[in-house]
Design a protein around this motif. Structure first.
Motif, PDB file in Angstrom:
ATOM      1  N   MET A  35       0.846  -1.195   0.000  1.00 35.50           N
ATOM      2  CA  MET A  35       0.000   0.000   0.000  1.00 35.50           C
ATOM      3  C   MET A  35       0.883   1.247   0.000  1.00 35.50           C
ATOM      4  N   LYS A  36       0.668   2.090  -1.029  1.00 38.29           N
ATOM      5  CA  LYS A  36       1.507   3.281  -1.179  1.00 38.29           C
ATOM      6  C   LYS A  36       0.705   4.585  -1.234  1.00 38.29           C
ATOM      7  N   LYS A  37      -0.517   4.516  -1.810  1.00 36.01           N
ATOM      8  CA  LYS A  37      -1.285   5.745  -2.026  1.00 36.01           C
ATOM      9  C   LYS A  37      -2.692   5.653  -1.454  1.00 36.01           C
ATOM     10  N   ILE A  38      -3.106   6.722  -0.768  1.00 35.57           N
ATOM     11  CA  ILE A  38      -4.461   6.836  -0.238  1.00 35.57           C
ATOM     12  C   ILE A  38      -5.043   8.171  -0.685  1.00 35.57           C
ATOM     13  N   HIS A  39      -6.313   8.158  -1.064  1.00 30.84           N
ATOM     14  CA  HIS A  39      -6.996   9.387  -1.459  1.00 30.84           C
ATOM     15  C   HIS A  39      -8.240   9.547  -0.595  1.00 30.84           C
ATOM     16  N   ILE A  40      -8.460  10.744  -0.052  1.00 27.00           N
ATOM     17  CA  ILE A  40      -9.588  11.009   0.830  1.00 27.00           C
ATOM     18  C   ILE A  40     -10.473  12.076   0.202  1.00 27.00           C
ATOM     19  N   ILE A  41     -11.760  11.783   0.058  1.00 30.68           N
ATOM     20  CA  ILE A  41     -12.718  12.758  -0.444  1.00 30.68           C
ATOM     21  C   ILE A  41     -13.598  13.182   0.729  1.00 30.68           C
ATOM     22  N   GLY A  42     -13.477  14.433   1.125  1.00 30.94           N
ATOM     23  CA  GLY A  42     -14.157  14.937   2.308  1.00 30.94           C
ATOM     24  C   GLY A  42     -13.168  15.058   3.446  1.00 30.94           C
ATOM     25  N   LEU A  43     -12.716  16.280   3.731  1.00 28.19           N
ATOM     26  CA  LEU A  43     -11.622  16.474   4.689  1.00 28.19           C
ATOM     27  C   LEU A  43     -12.090  17.191   5.959  1.00 28.19           C
ATOM     28  N   GLY A  44     -13.282  16.806   6.413  1.00 28.74           N
ATOM     29  CA  GLY A  44     -13.815  17.375   7.647  1.00 28.74           C
ATOM     30  C   GLY A  44     -13.342  16.609   8.863  1.00 28.74           C
ATOM     31  N   LEU A  45     -14.212  16.459   9.851  1.00 27.31           N
ATOM     32  CA  LEU A  45     -13.837  15.814  11.104  1.00 27.31           C
ATOM     33  C   LEU A  45     -13.333  14.394  10.899  1.00 27.31           C
ATOM     34  N   LEU A  46     -14.120  13.558  10.215  1.00 27.10           N
ATOM     35  CA  LEU A  46     -13.731  12.159  10.046  1.00 27.10           C
ATOM     36  C   LEU A  46     -12.605  11.984   9.039  1.00 27.10           C
ATOM     37  N   LEU A  54      -4.813  12.476   9.586  1.00 29.86           N
ATOM     38  CA  LEU A  54      -3.804  12.785  10.604  1.00 29.86           C
ATOM     39  C   LEU A  54      -3.195  11.529  11.215  1.00 29.86           C
ATOM     40  N   VAL A  55      -4.034  10.566  11.579  1.00 31.29           N
ATOM     41  CA  VAL A  55      -3.502   9.372  12.231  1.00 31.29           C
ATOM     42  C   VAL A  55      -2.734   8.493  11.248  1.00 31.29           C
ATOM     43  N   ILE A  56      -3.213   8.402  10.012  1.00 32.39           N
ATOM     44  CA  ILE A  56      -2.529   7.567   9.022  1.00 32.39           C
ATOM     45  C   ILE A  56      -1.172   8.176   8.652  1.00 32.39           C
ATOM     46  N   LYS A  57      -1.124   9.490   8.524  1.00 28.06           N
ATOM     47  CA  LYS A  57       0.146  10.139   8.183  1.00 28.06           C
ATOM     48  C   LYS A  57       1.152  10.003   9.319  1.00 28.06           C
ATOM     49  N   VAL A  90      -0.625  10.650   0.678  1.00 28.93           N
ATOM     50  CA  VAL A  90      -2.036  10.888   0.999  1.00 28.93           C
ATOM     51  C   VAL A  90      -2.514  12.125   0.245  1.00 28.93           C
ATOM     52  N   THR A  91      -3.382  11.918  -0.738  1.00 29.70           N
ATOM     53  CA  THR A  91      -3.975  13.025  -1.488  1.00 29.70           C
ATOM     54  C   THR A  91      -5.430  13.183  -1.048  1.00 29.70           C
ATOM     55  N   GLY A  92      -6.051  14.301  -1.447  1.00 23.20           N
ATOM     56  CA  GLY A  92      -7.426  14.492  -1.014  1.00 23.20           C
ATOM     57  C   GLY A  92      -8.128  15.628  -1.722  1.00 23.20           C
ATOM     58  N   PHE A  93      -9.453  15.686  -1.472  1.00 21.18           N
ATOM     59  CA  PHE A  93     -10.263  16.739  -2.087  1.00 21.18           C
ATOM     60  C   PHE A  93     -11.456  17.036  -1.183  1.00 21.18           C
ATOM     61  N   ALA A 139      -2.945  23.243   4.867  1.00 18.36           N
ATOM     62  CA  ALA A 139      -2.196  23.978   5.884  1.00 18.36           C
ATOM     63  C   ALA A 139      -1.933  23.126   7.119  1.00 18.36           C
ATOM     64  N   LEU A 140      -2.883  22.241   7.456  1.00 22.25           N
ATOM     65  CA  LEU A 140      -2.743  21.384   8.641  1.00 22.25           C
ATOM     66  C   LEU A 140      -1.931  20.118   8.355  1.00 22.25           C
ATOM     67  N   GLY A 141      -1.483  19.964   7.126  1.00 25.93           N
ATOM     68  CA  GLY A 141      -0.651  18.816   6.771  1.00 25.93           C
ATOM     69  C   GLY A 141      -1.402  17.507   6.663  1.00 25.93           C
ATOM     70  N   MET A 142      -2.707  17.577   6.405  1.00 28.12           N
ATOM     71  CA  MET A 142      -3.507  16.365   6.317  1.00 28.12           C
ATOM     72  C   MET A 142      -3.233  15.579   5.035  1.00 28.12           C
ATOM     73  N   ILE A 143      -2.951  16.301   3.966  1.00 27.50           N
ATOM     74  CA  ILE A 143      -2.736  15.651   2.677  1.00 27.50           C
ATOM     75  C   ILE A 143      -1.430  16.122   2.053  1.00 27.50           C
ATOM     76  N   THR A 144      -0.861  15.250   1.238  1.00 28.47           N
ATOM     77  CA  THR A 144       0.372  15.569   0.525  1.00 28.47           C
ATOM     78  C   THR A 144       0.100  16.492  -0.646  1.00 28.47           C
ATOM     79  N   GLU A 145      -1.064  16.265  -1.273  1.00 28.88           N
ATOM     80  CA  GLU A 145      -1.420  17.046  -2.460  1.00 28.88           C
ATOM     81  C   GLU A 145      -2.937  17.067  -2.620  1.00 28.88           C
ATOM     82  N   ALA A 146      -3.463  18.191  -3.091  1.00 29.35           N
ATOM     83  CA  ALA A 146      -4.891  18.299  -3.363  1.00 29.35           C
ATOM     84  C   ALA A 146      -5.158  17.930  -4.816  1.00 29.35           C
ATOM     85  N   LYS A 147      -6.107  17.021  -5.019  1.00 29.89           N
ATOM     86  CA  LYS A 147      -6.522  16.660  -6.385  1.00 29.89           C
ATOM     87  C   LYS A 147      -7.943  16.134  -6.341  1.00 29.89           C
TER      88      LYS A 147
END
Length: 284
Positions: free
Chosen positions: A1-12, A18-21, A29-32, A44-52
């Protein structure tokens, strides 16, 4: 496992990031998020490596953490876009409808239906907590319908989150959640509204509200954008729970009106039994 993408970057979604990183800093870890402000905060909070907006074709895991009324279409779209070796799971707190609608999808085996029993009354990326999931329960539905090899990645992530796994049927999940979670939120919202209707002077509320009121009404601070779709989607079970609650409230009111001390005491002694269940859970 190398890449994770998260859609929805609110509380959950944010807390998951944060915990996975922290536990797996080697992961990309990318996200949108539909909210430009939330996306900016997540970066800004360092949750994702890149936004996409869309995950890369070779993404291993896609996590959907958006309101429940968006999840079915988003899940279908994500399964259509991702590769055969990509696992997709959602954090939605209703499961019957999404499992039913996705049941005939050609890539149903790429989906795992899960619900983390974790959260606070706060929302948005700034509400995210690195320990939000620690020691909490992760409910998994229709586990047997997910590809066994893909499931392994999910279990690895849940272990990193330090979650206890429980397995439930989607209908059973939604029924029980209506009583132990969704009804609690309805009650808290309406308690807050009742007090606000009667007590216009905010200072009186502040001065007279003790810790009991604060803890009971805490959930009324939750996001309406998140909870209105949950109430509507699980309305069959929630209405059943509300009808039962209203009947109990009416009966209790009648005993107060009749000055039925013994009846009131018996009702509260019965209700006290919930303490044994909650204390038992704490001791596990």
């Amino acid at each position: 496992m190398k890449k994770i993408h998260i859609i929805g970057l609110g509380l959950l979604g944010g807390s998951f990031a944060l915990v996975i990183k922290k536990k797996r800093p080697d992961l990309i870890v990318t996200g949108f998020d539909q909210s430009a402000k939330h996306l900016e905060q997540a970066i800004a909070l360092g949750m994702i490596t890149e936004a996409k907006e869309q995950p890369d074709p070779d993404t291993d895991v896609v996590v959907l953490a958006t309101p429940v009324d968006t999840l079915t279409n988003l899940l279908e779209q994500t399964l259509n876009q991702t590769g055969d070796r990509t696992l997709v799971f959602d954090f939605g707190s209703t499961k019957e409808l999404i499992c039913e609608k996705i049941g005939s999808h050609p890539k149903r085996a790429n989906y795992l239906a899960v619900h983390p029993i974790a959260g606070t009354e706060n929302s948005g990326p700034k509400a995210a907590e690195i320990g939000l999931f620690d020691g909490k329960v992760m409910i998994i539905c229709e586990m047997e319908k997910t590809d066994v090899h893909l499931k392994g990645m999910a279990y690895e992530l849940f272990e990193l989150m330090n979650m206890k796994l429980r397995f439930m049927d989607p209908k059973e999940h939604d029924l029980h959640l209506a009583y132990v979670s969704h009804l609690s939120h309805v009650t808290s919202f309406m308690l807050g509204k009742t007090v606000l209707d009667k007590t216009a002077d905010e200072r009186h509320i502040f001065d007279m509200a003790g810790s009991g009121f604060a803890s009971t009404v805490r959930l009324a601070k939750s996001s309406p954008a998140m909870w209105a779709p949950i109430f509507i989607e699980n309305r069959k079970n929630l209405l059943q729970a509300m009808d039962s609650y209203i009947a109990h409230m009416q009966a209790f009111r009648d005993k107060i009106a009749a000055q039925d001390y013994e009846g009131l005491t018996d009702e509260m002694i019965d209700a006290n039994k919930i303490r044994d269940i909650l204390d038992l859970e704490k001791g596990r």
